[in-house]
Design an enzyme around this catalytic site. Structure first.
Site, mmCIF file in Angstrom:
data_model
loop_
_atom_site.group_PDB
_atom_site.id
_atom_site.type_symbol
_atom_site.label_atom_id
_atom_site.label_comp_id
_atom_site.label_asym_id
_atom_site.label_seq_id
_atom_site.Cartn_x
_atom_site.Cartn_y
_atom_site.Cartn_z
ATOM 1 N N CYS A 67 0.863 -1.182 0.000
ATOM 2 C CA CYS A 67 0.000 0.000 0.000
ATOM 3 C C CYS A 67 0.897 1.229 0.000
ATOM 4 C CB CYS A 67 -0.873 0.037 1.250
ATOM 5 S SG CYS A 67 -1.931 -1.400 1.431
ATOM 6 N N GLU A 116 -8.717 7.769 3.444
ATOM 7 C CA GLU A 116 -8.152 7.639 2.108
ATOM 8 C C GLU A 116 -9.173 7.290 1.031
ATOM 9 O OE1 GLU A 116 -3.705 6.126 3.354
ATOM 10 O OE2 GLU A 116 -5.150 4.598 2.759
#
Length: 181
Positions: A67, A116
């Site tokens: 990520c 996010e």
């Protein structure tokens, strides 16, 4: 590696500026752009990684392969390739979106917030892993269905974004189809 920044997003998910990565991840994390990638080997096994204890958010937690955050002027695909090389020392191919509109907000046990817009991709590893121990403390190649069973049985042992991504039926089906091709 130079100091990383996150791309801040407005209410319409449009870029509105940048902020240093560690300054952005606080108790009041602003909405920003990220990505999540599920990496498979030639046998269709999923790479599950355990986050280093030095990570600010969710240290020591198991998660999907890699990520991160695209930098200003960088595409999400370029960012995924960069982070795969940096964290895992691996080259990838067949980068495919599996959950392009994923977003989430979660708070870790230390109070650090993730907030996010985080498109999710799958990719195929094409080289041997060379793990960066400052990013990843452990890893395992596993069958996707086995990982899914573990996520259901012990969701607290995994990152919340991994659990949320795999819990989406359409994303899970796309990941399963990807690993079987």
């Amino acid at each position: 590696m130079t100091e990383e920044h996150v791309v801040l997003l407005d209410e319409q998910d449009k870029p509105s500026g940048t902020l240093e990565k560690y300054a952005a991840h606080t108790l009041n994390t602003p909405l920003h752009l990220a990505f999540s990638c599920w990496l498979f080997n030639e046998d269709g096994q999923l790479l599950v990684t355990r986050r280093s204890l030095s990570k600010k958010a969710w240290p020591g937690v198991w998660t999907n392969s890699v990520c991160g955050h695209p930098q200003q002027g960088e595409t999400t695909e370029e960012a995924i390739i960069r982070r795969c090389r940096f964290e895992l020392g691996v080259e990838i191919t067949d980068l495919t979106p599996v959950y392009p509109h994923f977003s989430y907000r979660a708070t870790d046990p230390n109070g650090i917030v993730e907030n996010e817009v985080c498109p999710v991709f799958a990719a195929r590893a094409t080289s041997v892993l060379q793990i960066n121990s400052e990013e990843v403390m452990d890893y395992q190649w596993s069958e996707f269905k086995s990982v899914w069973k573990s996520l259901l049985a012990t969701p607290w042992a995994f990152s919340p974004w991994m659990v949320m991504q795999a819990s989406d039926e359409q994303a899970r089906e796309r990941l399963l189809n990807y690993c079987q091709r």
